[in-house]
Design a protein around this motif. Structure first.
Motif, PDB file in Angstrom:
ATOM      1  N   SER A  93       0.834  -1.212   0.000  1.00 48.11           N
ATOM      2  CA  SER A  93       0.000   0.000   0.000  1.00 48.11           C
ATOM      3  C   SER A  93       0.863   1.254   0.000  1.00 48.11           C
ATOM      4  O   SER A  93       0.575   2.220  -0.725  1.00 48.11           O
ATOM      5  CB  SER A  93      -0.916   0.000   1.227  1.00 48.11           C
ATOM      6  OG  SER A  93      -1.739  -1.145   1.252  1.00 48.11           O
ATOM      7  N   TYR A 117       0.478   3.700  -3.341  1.00 52.65           N
ATOM      8  CA  TYR A 117      -0.171   5.000  -3.128  1.00 52.65           C
ATOM      9  C   TYR A 117       0.839   6.149  -3.082  1.00 52.65           C
ATOM     10  O   TYR A 117       0.516   7.271  -3.477  1.00 52.65           O
ATOM     11  CB  TYR A 117      -1.018   4.960  -1.864  1.00 52.65           C
ATOM     12  CG  TYR A 117      -2.216   4.061  -2.002  1.00 52.65           C
ATOM     13  CD1 TYR A 117      -3.132   4.251  -3.041  1.00 52.65           C
ATOM     14  CD2 TYR A 117      -2.439   3.007  -1.131  1.00 52.65           C
ATOM     15  CE1 TYR A 117      -4.234   3.421  -3.188  1.00 52.65           C
ATOM     16  CE2 TYR A 117      -3.537   2.173  -1.271  1.00 52.65           C
ATOM     17  CZ  TYR A 117      -4.424   2.382  -2.295  1.00 52.65           C
ATOM     18  OH  TYR A 117      -5.507   1.559  -2.455  1.00 52.65           O
ATOM     19  N   GLY A 120      -5.249   0.000   3.255  1.00 56.49           N
ATOM     20  CA  GLY A 120      -4.586  -1.148   2.634  1.00 56.49           C
ATOM     21  C   GLY A 120      -4.018  -2.099   3.668  1.00 56.49           C
ATOM     22  O   GLY A 120      -4.060  -3.329   3.501  1.00 56.49           O
ATOM     23  N   PHE A 135      -4.518  -4.604   0.262  1.00 57.75           N
ATOM     24  CA  PHE A 135      -4.359  -3.602  -0.781  1.00 57.75           C
ATOM     25  C   PHE A 135      -5.490  -3.647  -1.809  1.00 57.75           C
ATOM     26  O   PHE A 135      -5.995  -2.608  -2.238  1.00 57.75           O
ATOM     27  CB  PHE A 135      -3.013  -3.782  -1.496  1.00 57.75           C
ATOM     28  CG  PHE A 135      -2.890  -2.916  -2.708  1.00 57.75           C
ATOM     29  CD1 PHE A 135      -2.676  -1.552  -2.576  1.00 57.75           C
ATOM     30  CD2 PHE A 135      -3.029  -3.448  -3.984  1.00 57.75           C
ATOM     31  CE1 PHE A 135      -2.588  -0.726  -3.696  1.00 57.75           C
ATOM     32  CE2 PHE A 135      -2.943  -2.645  -5.104  1.00 57.75           C
ATOM     33  CZ  PHE A 135      -2.717  -1.287  -4.968  1.00 57.75           C
ATOM     34  N   SER A 147      -8.547  -1.939  -0.484  1.00 61.06           N
ATOM     35  CA  SER A 147      -8.339  -0.489  -0.383  1.00 61.06           C
ATOM     36  C   SER A 147      -8.416   0.146  -1.764  1.00 61.06           C
ATOM     37  O   SER A 147      -8.906   1.275  -1.915  1.00 61.06           O
ATOM     38  CB  SER A 147      -6.987  -0.181   0.268  1.00 61.06           C
ATOM     39  OG  SER A 147      -5.906  -0.488  -0.591  1.00 61.06           O
ATOM     40  N   TYR A 148      -7.941  -0.590  -2.783  1.00 55.16           N
ATOM     41  CA  TYR A 148      -8.027  -0.057  -4.149  1.00 55.16           C
ATOM     42  C   TYR A 148      -9.479   0.033  -4.617  1.00 55.16           C
ATOM     43  O   TYR A 148      -9.856   0.974  -5.314  1.00 55.16           O
ATOM     44  CB  TYR A 148      -7.221  -0.926  -5.110  1.00 55.16           C
ATOM     45  CG  TYR A 148      -7.193  -0.377  -6.517  1.00 55.16           C
ATOM     46  CD1 TYR A 148      -6.373   0.700  -6.849  1.00 55.16           C
ATOM     47  CD2 TYR A 148      -8.012  -0.919  -7.510  1.00 55.16           C
ATOM     48  CE1 TYR A 148      -6.360   1.226  -8.124  1.00 55.16           C
ATOM     49  CE2 TYR A 148      -8.003  -0.398  -8.790  1.00 55.16           C
ATOM     50  CZ  TYR A 148      -7.172   0.668  -9.094  1.00 55.16           C
ATOM     51  OH  TYR A 148      -7.180   1.194 -10.362  1.00 55.16           O
ATOM     52  N   LYS A 149     -10.303  -0.944  -4.208  1.00 58.06           N
ATOM     53  CA  LYS A 149     -11.735  -0.884  -4.529  1.00 58.06           C
ATOM     54  C   LYS A 149     -12.360   0.386  -3.941  1.00 58.06           C
ATOM     55  O   LYS A 149     -13.126   1.086  -4.607  1.00 58.06           O
ATOM     56  CB  LYS A 149     -12.459  -2.111  -3.966  1.00 58.06           C
ATOM     57  CG  LYS A 149     -12.122  -3.421  -4.654  1.00 58.06           C
ATOM     58  CD  LYS A 149     -12.864  -4.567  -3.982  1.00 58.06           C
ATOM     59  CE  LYS A 149     -12.486  -5.907  -4.580  1.00 58.06           C
ATOM     60  NZ  LYS A 149     -13.159  -7.032  -3.866  1.00 58.06           N
ATOM     61  N   PHE A 151     -10.793   3.130  -3.087  1.00 64.42           N
ATOM     62  CA  PHE A 151     -10.211   4.277  -3.790  1.00 64.42           C
ATOM     63  C   PHE A 151     -10.896   4.494  -5.137  1.00 64.42           C
ATOM     64  O   PHE A 151     -11.234   5.625  -5.506  1.00 64.42           O
ATOM     65  CB  PHE A 151      -8.711   4.035  -3.978  1.00 64.42           C
ATOM     66  CG  PHE A 151      -7.986   5.187  -4.616  1.00 64.42           C
ATOM     67  CD1 PHE A 151      -8.274   6.505  -4.273  1.00 64.42           C
ATOM     68  CD2 PHE A 151      -7.002   4.952  -5.559  1.00 64.42           C
ATOM     69  CE1 PHE A 151      -7.598   7.566  -4.854  1.00 64.42           C
ATOM     70  CE2 PHE A 151      -6.319   6.010  -6.151  1.00 64.42           C
ATOM     71  CZ  PHE A 151      -6.618   7.313  -5.801  1.00 64.42           C
ATOM     72  N   PHE A 152     -11.133   3.415  -5.874  1.00 62.71           N
ATOM     73  CA  PHE A 152     -11.760   3.506  -7.185  1.00 62.71           C
ATOM     74  C   PHE A 152     -13.188   4.036  -7.071  1.00 62.71           C
ATOM     75  O   PHE A 152     -13.597   4.918  -7.827  1.00 62.71           O
ATOM     76  CB  PHE A 152     -11.756   2.130  -7.859  1.00 62.71           C
ATOM     77  CG  PHE A 152     -12.317   2.134  -9.254  1.00 62.71           C
ATOM     78  CD1 PHE A 152     -11.610   2.692 -10.296  1.00 62.71           C
ATOM     79  CD2 PHE A 152     -13.565   1.581  -9.509  1.00 62.71           C
ATOM     80  CE1 PHE A 152     -12.119   2.706 -11.586  1.00 62.71           C
ATOM     81  CE2 PHE A 152     -14.095   1.585 -10.796  1.00 62.71           C
ATOM     82  CZ  PHE A 152     -13.365   2.154 -11.842  1.00 62.71           C
TER      83      PHE A 152
END
Length: 238
Positions: free
Chosen positions: A152, A156, A179, A184, A187-189, A191-192
């Motif tokens: 992460s 990031y 993350g 991770f 966390s990306y989900k 963020f998206f």
């Protein structure tokens, strides 16, 4: 009856987080002093500090100097109990485990500090990270925690280095902790989803000609909404 208890206690928690978010970034004491008016600083009586009811009884104005209160007061006093009641009503907190509740409250606090000051306090970020690492250590190996944190941190930080405009360092720190807490990929989900919500909100504001080009837009509220959407997706609600 359980819904009434949840609503009342959630309102109290929300009111406390609001006062905390208003005072902590400015290093003002708030635990052992009476609350005061935002304008004339006159001490408030207890009946003026009842969540939700006081706002409507006073018709959205201060009782002492009759000035208009920030709409954030009533929005946050209603939104937090509503979301917690919604979580309980949909899945009885079975999916909303303690780590999710911890993340939820921290993100809500950061949402408020970002709205008020465009700032995410480093001390609270550190506390958030410590609590997350401690919780993860109870259920997972330290090696896995370190791997998630490094992955992460690398991704990031790289993102912030290349796409700095529109994002604050505080946003990146929160994503790194997410993350570490959730992995991770998860966390990306978040963020998206947050990026989509932010773009939709900015696009709508531009269409309505309500977008101040010189004003910075806080991103943590979108991270909070992205996290809420992620919870619903993971629980199979949507």
């Amino acid at each position: 009856m359980i819904y009434v208890y949840i609503f009342v206690y959630s309102s109290i928690i929300g009111s406390f987080l609001h006062v905390f978010a208003q005072n902590f970034p400015q290093q003002k004491p708030f635990l052992f002093r009476r609350s005061h008016c935002d304008y004339c600083e006159k001490s408030l009586s207890y009946h003026q500090m009842i969540p939700i009811f006081s706002f409507f009884i006073q018709k959205g104005r201060t009782k002492c100097c009759k000035k208009k209160l920030s709409p954030l007061y009533i929005i946050q006093e209603i939104s937090l109990p509503f979301l917690i009641l919604l979580f309980y009503g949909l899945f009885k907190f079975e999916f909303m485990t303690s780590i999710h509740f911890i993340i939820f409250l921290f993100l809500y606090f950061f949402l408020l500090t970002d709205l008020y000051f465009l700032h995410v306090p480093n001390l609270m970020i550190l506390l958030f990270l410590i609590i997350v690492c401690f919780y993860r250590f109870l259920y997972y190996s330290m090696i896995l925690i370190i791997i998630q944190f490094i992955a992460s941190l690398f991704v990031y930080s790289l993102f912030y280095f290349f796409v700095r405009k529109g994002f604050g360092l505080g946003d990146i720190k929160i994503l790194i902790i997410l993350g570490t807490a959730l992995g991770f990929v998860n966390s990306y989900k978040i963020f998206f989803i947050s990026l989509i919500l932010a773009l939709l909100a900015i696009g709508l504001a531009v269409l309505l000609q309500k977008f101040p080009r010189t004003k910075m837009i806080p991103f943590v509220p979108f991270l909070f909404l992205g996290y809420v959407c992620y919870l619903f997706l993971e629980a199979g609600i949507v």
